[in-house]
Design a protein around this motif. Structure first.
Motif, short mmCIF file in Angstrom:
data_model
loop_
_atom_site.label_atom_id
_atom_site.label_comp_id
_atom_site.label_asym_id
_atom_site.label_seq_id
_atom_site.Cartn_x
_atom_site.Cartn_y
_atom_site.Cartn_z
N ASP A 154 0.81 -1.22 0.00
CA ASP A 154 0.00 0.00 0.00
C ASP A 154 0.84 1.27 0.00
O ASP A 154 0.55 2.24 -0.72
CB ASP A 154 -0.95 0.00 1.20
N ALA A 155 1.89 1.31 0.83
CA ALA A 155 2.69 2.53 0.94
C ALA A 155 3.38 2.86 -0.38
O ALA A 155 3.35 4.01 -0.84
CB ALA A 155 3.72 2.38 2.06
N ASN A 156 4.00 1.87 -1.02
CA ASN A 156 4.70 2.13 -2.28
C ASN A 156 3.72 2.47 -3.40
O ASN A 156 4.01 3.33 -4.24
CB ASN A 156 5.54 0.92 -2.67
N LEU A 204 -10.35 8.17 9.59
CA LEU A 204 -11.49 7.85 10.45
C LEU A 204 -11.53 6.35 10.75
O LEU A 204 -11.40 5.51 9.85
CB LEU A 204 -12.81 8.25 9.79
N GLU A 205 -11.67 6.02 12.04
CA GLU A 205 -11.96 4.65 12.48
C GLU A 205 -11.00 3.64 11.86
O GLU A 205 -11.40 2.67 11.25
CB GLU A 205 -13.41 4.29 12.13
N ALA A 206 -9.71 3.88 12.06
CA ALA A 206 -8.69 3.04 11.43
C ALA A 206 -7.60 2.72 12.44
O ALA A 206 -7.60 3.20 13.57
CB ALA A 206 -8.11 3.72 10.19
N THR A 207 -6.65 1.89 12.00
CA THR A 207 -5.54 1.49 12.86
C THR A 207 -4.25 1.45 12.08
O THR A 207 -4.23 1.12 10.90
CB THR A 207 -5.81 0.09 13.47
N ALA A 208 -3.17 1.81 12.74
CA ALA A 208 -1.84 1.60 12.19
C ALA A 208 -1.13 0.47 12.91
O ALA A 208 0.04 0.21 12.67
CB ALA A 208 -1.02 2.89 12.31
N GLU A 209 -1.83 -0.20 13.80
CA GLU A 209 -1.26 -1.29 14.60
C GLU A 209 -2.11 -2.54 14.35
O GLU A 209 -2.95 -2.92 15.15
CB GLU A 209 -1.26 -0.92 16.08
N PHE A 249 6.20 -10.74 9.74
CA PHE A 249 4.99 -10.64 8.93
C PHE A 249 4.26 -9.33 9.18
O PHE A 249 3.62 -8.78 8.28
CB PHE A 249 4.08 -11.83 9.24
N TRP A 250 4.35 -8.83 10.42
CA TRP A 250 3.61 -7.62 10.80
C TRP A 250 4.48 -6.38 10.78
O TRP A 250 4.03 -5.31 11.22
CB TRP A 250 3.03 -7.80 12.20
N ASN A 251 5.70 -6.47 10.25
CA ASN A 251 6.63 -5.34 10.34
C ASN A 251 6.09 -4.06 9.71
O ASN A 251 6.34 -2.97 10.20
CB ASN A 251 7.97 -5.70 9.69
N LEU A 252 5.36 -4.19 8.60
CA LEU A 252 4.87 -3.01 7.91
C LEU A 252 3.90 -2.22 8.77
O LEU A 252 3.73 -1.02 8.60
CB LEU A 252 4.19 -3.40 6.59
N THR A 253 3.24 -2.90 9.69
CA THR A 253 2.23 -2.24 10.51
C THR A 253 2.46 -2.52 11.99
O THR A 253 1.51 -2.61 12.75
CB THR A 253 0.83 -2.72 10.11
N TYR A 258 7.14 3.15 15.59
CA TYR A 258 7.91 3.44 14.37
C TYR A 258 7.82 4.94 14.06
O TYR A 258 8.81 5.58 13.72
CB TYR A 258 7.36 2.62 13.22
N TYR A 259 6.64 5.49 14.16
CA TYR A 259 6.45 6.90 13.86
C TYR A 259 7.01 7.78 14.98
O TYR A 259 7.57 8.84 14.73
CB TYR A 259 4.96 7.20 13.68
#
Length: 592
Positions: A154-156, A204-209, A249-253, A258-259
Motif C-alpha cells: 500500500d505505501a509504495n 477515520l476509524e482506522a488502525t496503524a497497529e 509478517f507484521w513489520n509493515l504495521t 515506528y512513527y
C-alpha cells in the motif's frame, strides 16, 4: 527623481525645486527622459497586477467551500514501479474544458471496496470545495491488477500514485489523503514511503497497529477477522492464523513506535476520528498521540465509530461530530493549499476555533443524566487513579489483609456469549450484561451505591492475580454501569490470553497452579457515573464469537488440538491486591 532624492540627502534634507515635479510628474519624466526604465516599470507592474489577480482568483475558486457546482470524471490506469495497473477513478471540479491556468489540490482515497461504490459518499464531501478527488482500487481489487496482499504494497503504491498526480497539468502538487476503516489503514501506512507531495490527512476509524488489532491482548478477534470473508479474500485467513505471534509478517504495521521514534519519518497535519465503542478505539487514540508529537493533529471522538448507532442507549445516537471533523479537515487543507510551504502560525490562527481534542462525554440513559454531551479540550484532562479492590463478590475502596480467591470452570465447548462492545460486524455498543448473571463460569463483583456523581476520562485497567490448572487460558473482563433498576450497561471490556501475557512475539505457557499477576487493558472511556448507581465487574474466560475460543491446550491457533476444560481462579486481598483502576477526573473539568 533619483537625482533629486540624492541631492536632498547630500544637502541634509533641504528642499529642492524638483521635489514637487518628482512627486507629480515622476512617470512622465521617466517616460520622456528614461524610456527604458519606464517600459521596464510598466511591464513589471502589469505582471505583478496580473499574477496578484490570478492568485486571488485561484484562492477564491479552489479554497472556498461550496463554489464548484459541476464536475466531470474519468478513469485512469496508473502504473506502479513493478508494472501493475491501478484502476483509478478521478473526479474533476469542472464540467467541460480544464482551465490551464488553474491548479488544484487533490484528495486521495485508496480502497479495497471498489472505487465506484466508495466514491459515492466521498465525492460530495470535497468536490464542492474544488478539490480533485482520486479514488483508487488497491492492488488486486476490482479493476486493479496484481495480488491483494493486505497492506504489503500500500505505501509504495500510494507513493507511485502521488508521483503521477503531481505530474498532471491540473495538480498544484498538494495531496491530502482521506480514509475510513480499511481505507484509513492504508492512509496510516502512507508516511512510510515518505511522499513529499502528501500535505495532510483525514483518517477515520482506522488502525496503524494491525497485529494488536487482530490479536487484542493476544486473543484473536474473530469478529474483525471476518473482514476477509466480507470482502471475498478468505484465502488470507490462514496467513493471519499462522502469524499469531508478532514478528516479521507484521513489520509493515508493527506499531506507532515506528512513527514516534524514527526522526526521518515525517508526519502530516491531520484529523483523527473514532469512537468509544469502535473496534479500533485504542489504535486511533495512539495514532493521534503519535501525530501530535510531530505536527498539528486534531482528535474527534464520538460514542460509537464503526458501531454506528448500536447499543441500548439512544442518547448516544449522534452524527454531528462527523460534520465537525470534516469542517476541521476542509479548513486545514484549505489553509495548507494557499501557501507554498507549511505556515504553522497561519494554521494556529486559522484553526484557533477548533481545540485539539473533542470528546463525547457519556452518561446514563436517564432524564437526569449529566452526561451525553461534547466537550473540547486543549489537552487530556488531568486524572488520578480510582481503585476498586476485589473482595468476594464486592468492589471495595480498600484492600483486605487476608488472602481470598474465587474459582470457576471454563468449558471451551460452552463459551460465554459476546453481548455488545467494541465490535465490527457483531451487535455492538453499550448493551445489558444481565444474561451473564445466570452463568456459573462468570464471576461478578459489585461496588456500593455511589453517594455522589463522579467522572472518569482516560485509560482503565484491571490488575489481576490469576491461576489455572491448564498451561494456557483466557481472562475476560467487562465493566458496566449498574442502574438502580437493575440494568447493567457495558462500558469497558478487555481480554488477555495468558501465553502472550509477557511478550506478543514469544509465547510463555503457564505452570498449572502457579499464581500470575496480569494487567488487562480495558481501553478508554469518558463517562459520568451518577449518585445511586453502582459499578459491576464481570470476569470470565471467553467472549464468543467476538474472540476465538481458547482450548486451554497451550498450542498455537494454527496447530489446533483438543478442547480442555479448565479450572480458573481469581485471587484478591492480602498479597493479591486485585483491583479495577479507573481514571478519575474532576467532574467540573467536564461540565464547565
Amino acid at each position: 527623481c533619483i537625482r533629486d532624492r540624492y541631492q536632498r540627502r547630500v544637502r541634509g534634507g533641504r528642499e529642492s525645486g524638483l521635489r514637487s515635479k518628482c512627486t507629480s510628474l515622476g512617470l512622465t519624466y521617466m517616460a520622456v527622459k528614461k524610456p527604458f526604465y519606464f517600459w521596464l516599470f510598466l511591464v513589471g507592474f502589469t505582471f505583478l497586477l496580473f499574477t496578484t489577480l490570478e492568485a486571488l482568483s485561484l484562492s477564491s475558486r479552489c479554497q472556498t467551500a461550496n463554489v464548484c457546482t459541476s464536475y466531470s470524471n474519468k478513469t485512469f490506469k496508473i502504473e506502479t514501479r513493478d508494472g501493475q495497473s491501478l484502476d483509478t477513478l478521478i473526479f474533476f471540479p469542472w464540467a467541460n474544458n480544464f482551465n490551464l491556468r488553474k491548479r488544484y489540490s487533490t484528495i486521495l482515497v485508496l480502497t479495497p471496496y471498489g472505487n465506484r461504490d466508495r466514491s459515492i459518499p466521498i465525492v460530495p464531501k470535497f468536490l464542492p470545495s474544488c478539490y480533485v478527488v482520486v479514488v483508487q482500487d488497491l492492488r488486486g481489487r476490482y479493476g486493479s491488477t496484481g495480488n491483494y496482499t493486505f497492506l504489503e504494497t500500500d505505501a509504495n503504491d500510494a507513493f507511485d500514485t502521488m508521483k503521477w498526480i503531481q505530474s498532471q497539468p491540473w495538480s498544484n502538487r498538494k495531496i491530502f489523503s482521506y480514509g475510513v476503516s480499511a481505507d484509513g489503514i492504508s492512509s496510516y501506512l502512507e508516511p512510510r514511503a515518505r511522499p513529499r507531495w502528501l500535505k495532510g490527512q483525514f483518517i477515520l476509524e482506522a488502525t496503524a497497529e494491525v497485529h494488536t488489532s487482530f490479536f487484542r491482548g493476544g486473543s484473536l478477534d474473530t469478529d474483525l477477522l471476518y473482514y476477509f470473508n466480507y470482502i471475498g479474500t478468505e484465502y488470507l485467513i490462514p496467513s493471519i492464523l499462522e502469524h499469531e505471534a508478532d514478528g516479521f509478517f507484521w513489520n509493515l504495521t508493527r506499531d506507532m513506535n515506528y512513527y514516534w521514534n524514527d526522526p526521518s519519518v515525517e508526519l502530516y497535519p491531520s484529523v483523527h476520528y473514532g469512537g468509544w465503542y469502535d473496534v479500533f478505539q485504542k489504535q486511533t487514540l495512539r495514532a493521534f498521540e503519535a501525530y501530535r508529537k510531530k505536527t498539528f493533529a486534531w482528535l474527534v471522538f464520538g460514542p460509537y465509530g464503526h458501531c454506528s448507532t448500536g447499543g441500548d442507549l439512544t442518547v448516544f445516537n449522534t452524527t454531528w461530530e462527523l460534520e465537525y471533523a470534516l469542517n476541521i479537515s476542509l479548513t486545514l487543507f484549505g489553509e495548507i493549499s494557499k501557501r507554498e510551504s507549511l505556515c504553522p502560525s497561519c494554521i494556529r490562527r486559522k484553526l484557533s476555533s477548533y481545540p485539539p481534542i473533542l470528546l463525547f462525554v457519556m452518561g446514563p440513559d436517564t432524564p437526569y443524566s449529566k452526561g451525553n454531551f461534547y466537550k473540547s479540550f486543549s489537552d487530556w484532562p488531568r486524572s488520578e487513579e480510582l481503585s476498586f479492590y476485589l473482595h468476594n463478590s464486592s468492589l471495595k475502596p480498600q484492600t483486605y489483609d487476608s488472602n481470598s480467591s474465587s474459582s470457576f470452570v471454563y468449558n471451551p465447548d460452552d463459551p460465554a456469549p459476546t453481548i455488545g462492545g467494541t465490535n465490527l460486524f457483531l451487535a455492538c455498543g453499550p448493551r445489558d450484561q444481565r444474561p451473564l448473571l445466570n452463568r456459573s463460569d462468570v464471576l461478578v463483583f459489585t461496588s456500593n451505591y455511589f453517594d455522589q456523581d463522579f467522572a472518569v476520562t482516560g485509560n482503565a485497567f484491571l490488575s489481576l492475580y490469576v491461576s489455572s490448572d491448564r498451561n494456557d487460558t483466557d481472562f475476560v473482563a467487562r465493566v458496566t454501569d449498574l442502574y438502580p433498576d437493575g440494568r447493567s450497561e457495558l462500558l469497558l471490556e478487555g481480554i488477555i490470553r495468558m501465553k502472550w501475557r509477557n511478550n506478543p512475539a514469544v509465547p510463555s505457557l503457564m505452570i498449572p497452579g502457579n499464581v500470575y499477576h496480569v494487567t488487562i487493558d480495558l481501553w478508554s472511556t469518558s463517562y459520568i457515573f451518577h449518585q445511586g448507581h453502582r459499578i459491576q465487574l464481570f470476569i470470565t474466560s471467553s467472549s464468543y464469537p467476538k474472540y476465538s475460543i481458547n482450548p486451554n491446550n497451550g498450542r498455537l491457533l494454527s496447530e489446533g488440538g483438543p478442547n480442555l476444560v479448565a479450572l480458573n481462579s481469581i485471587y484478591y486481598g492480602g498479597q493479591y491486591p486485585s483491583k479495577l483502576i479507573l481514571p478519575k477526573v474532576r467532574i467540573d473539568d467536564l461540565l464547565t
